[in-house]
Design an enzyme around this catalytic site. Structure first.
Site, PDB file in Angstrom:
ATOM      1  N   GLU A  16      61.065  81.387  87.802  1.00 44.38           N
ATOM      2  CA  GLU A  16      60.032  81.065  87.746  1.00 44.38           C
ATOM      3  C   GLU A  16      59.225  82.249  86.046  1.00 44.38           C
ATOM      4  O   GLU A  16      58.778  82.335  85.148  1.00 44.38           O
ATOM      5  CB  GLU A  16      59.411  81.689  88.676  1.00 44.38           C
ATOM      6  CG  GLU A  16      57.176  81.860  88.195  1.00 44.38           C
ATOM      7  CD  GLU A  16      56.377  81.982  89.415  1.00 44.38           C
ATOM      8  OE1 GLU A  16      56.894  82.125  90.644  1.00 44.38           O
ATOM      9  OE2 GLU A  16      55.493  81.498  89.408  1.00 44.38           O
ATOM     10  N   ASP A  63      62.796  81.466  92.503  1.00 43.13           N
ATOM     11  CA  ASP A  63      60.635  82.194  92.860  1.00 43.13           C
ATOM     12  C   ASP A  63      61.355  83.760  93.610  1.00 43.13           C
ATOM     13  O   ASP A  63      61.569  83.898  94.386  1.00 43.13           O
ATOM     14  CB  ASP A  63      60.087  81.513  93.257  1.00 43.13           C
ATOM     15  CG  ASP A  63      59.157  81.402  93.767  1.00 43.13           C
ATOM     16  OD1 ASP A  63      58.163  80.693  93.718  1.00 43.13           O
ATOM     17  OD2 ASP A  63      58.488  83.156  92.369  1.00 43.13           O
ATOM     18  N   ILE A 122      59.456  85.731  93.373  1.00 48.37           N
ATOM     19  CA  ILE A 122      58.036  86.420  95.209  1.00 48.37           C
ATOM     20  C   ILE A 122      57.199  85.048  94.944  1.00 48.37           C
ATOM     21  O   ILE A 122      56.465  84.506  94.110  1.00 48.37           O
ATOM     22  CB  ILE A 122      57.428  87.495  94.422  1.00 48.37           C
ATOM     23  CG1 ILE A 122      57.718  88.439  94.314  1.00 48.37           C
ATOM     24  CG2 ILE A 122      56.841  87.392  95.410  1.00 48.37           C
ATOM     25  CD1 ILE A 122      57.336  89.935  94.074  1.00 48.37           C
ATOM     26  N   THR A 151      53.036  85.321  95.201  1.00 44.67           N
ATOM     27  CA  THR A 151      52.708  86.290  94.327  1.00 44.67           C
ATOM     28  C   THR A 151      51.517  87.095  95.012  1.00 44.67           C
ATOM     29  O   THR A 151      51.113  88.338  95.253  1.00 44.67           O
ATOM     30  CB  THR A 151      52.748  86.291  93.111  1.00 44.67           C
ATOM     31  OG1 THR A 151      54.144  85.765  93.157  1.00 44.67           O
ATOM     32  CG2 THR A 151      52.373  87.600  92.311  1.00 44.67           C
ATOM     33  N   ASP A 172      59.377  76.852  92.947  1.00 40.32           N
ATOM     34  CA  ASP A 172      58.481  77.232  94.733  1.00 40.32           C
ATOM     35  C   ASP A 172      59.250  76.107  95.960  1.00 40.32           C
ATOM     36  O   ASP A 172      59.511  76.135  96.662  1.00 40.32           O
ATOM     37  CB  ASP A 172      57.069  76.646  94.560  1.00 40.32           C
ATOM     38  CG  ASP A 172      56.143  77.562  93.121  1.00 40.32           C
ATOM     39  OD1 ASP A 172      55.387  76.587  92.680  1.00 40.32           O
ATOM     40  OD2 ASP A 172      56.654  78.773  93.890  1.00 40.32           O
TER      41      ASP A 172
END
Ligand code: LIP
Length: 262
Positions: free
Chosen positions: A67, A83, A85, A88, A210
């Protein structure tokens, strides 16, 4: 696949432990991306750097899509989709629902996926054709749930144009289902579906990082994951549920034209 899964699990655990130890406070410096509310912290970047370093140390030449760092080219048929985190904003606010998501794709097909939810001590994993797991528990999504009794997870984008339509769509869905849950992490929503904690999930605007790993967890638990009108899952739209409920919810969503901006 087992080797991929073990490596992804080890790296996701290490990244999760690092993030738990260094969780920011609201006063931390954050940057924004697509909008004033689309934040990235220094720890998003640090987590992705750790993951990239560990993957390439073990498998030099593999490709990586993350990401924060984008696509790292390579000759390998293997691509890691990361990803660092997911969730976030939850991470920034000290809410528990954030995850480290790592998927392994071979020749364009995801074959292994890991989602680590450090605050909850939960590690979801899946291998193509071999099932989905939460720790040592085999996961199977809920089946036979009628639309009116379905607990439906969804999420919202960072732009006003998207959120305006998403608000209209959720207002139309809400009277048709048991209830709505908005957790703030696509990866956790899809893993929760696999674990039977929600019955369905839909969202417009999620990215490959995601849903790559958690999407495999969901489909290996027996759920269907796709876009609208026969299209595959993509940032245009994602809908996930057991067969039957998938079609019922699809037929409520599609006429609402949920892929548009205001
Ligand atoms: C999040 C997604 C979630 C969406 C949030 C956010 P991020 O990703 O996982 O589904 O509803 O708005 O986009 O930005 O935390 O990596």
């Amino acid at each position: 696949m087992t080797d991929f899964l073990r490596l992804a699990e080890d790296i996701a655990r290490e990244a999760g432990d690092m993030l738990l130890a260094k969780r920011p406070t609201m006063s931390e410096e954050v940057e924004t991306k697509s909008s004033p509310t689309d934040v990235v912290t220094a720890l998003d970047t640090a987590s992705e750097a750790l993951i990239r370093e560990r993957v390439l140390a073990a498998r030099p030449g593999d490709r990586i899509l993350g990401e924060e760092g984008g696509e790292q080219p390579g000759e390998s048929d293997v691509r890691w989709i990361v990803d660092p985190i997911d969730g976030t904003v939850n991470f920034l606010y000290g809410l528990p629902d954030w995850a480290v998501s790592i998927a392994v794709e071979v020749n364009g097909r995801v074959v292994a996926g890991v989602v680590n939810v450090p605050v909850r001590g939960e590690l979801y994993s899946a291998a193509l054709g071999e099932g989905a797991w939460l720790g040592g528990e085999r996961l199977r999504c809920n089946t036979g749930v009628p639309l009116a009794q379905a607990l439906v997870a969804t999420g919202f984008g960072y732009s006003v144009a998207k959120r305006t339509v998403q608000g209209q769509v959720v207002a139309a869905v809400l009277p048709r289902v048991r209830d709505i849950r908005r957790g703030g992490s696509c990866a956790i929503d899809l893993c929760s579906l696999a674990a039977g904690r929600v019955d369905a999930y839909y969202e417009r605007g999620i990215n490959a990082w995601d849903f790559a790993a958690a999407g495999l967890v969901a489909t290996e638990s027996g759920a269907r994951l796709a876009g609208l009108n026969g299209r595959p899952v993509s940032p245009d739209f994602a809908l996930c549920a057991a067969p039957g409920l998938f079609e019922e919810l699809h037929d409520v969503l599609a006429p609402l034209d949920p892929e548009r901006d205001a």
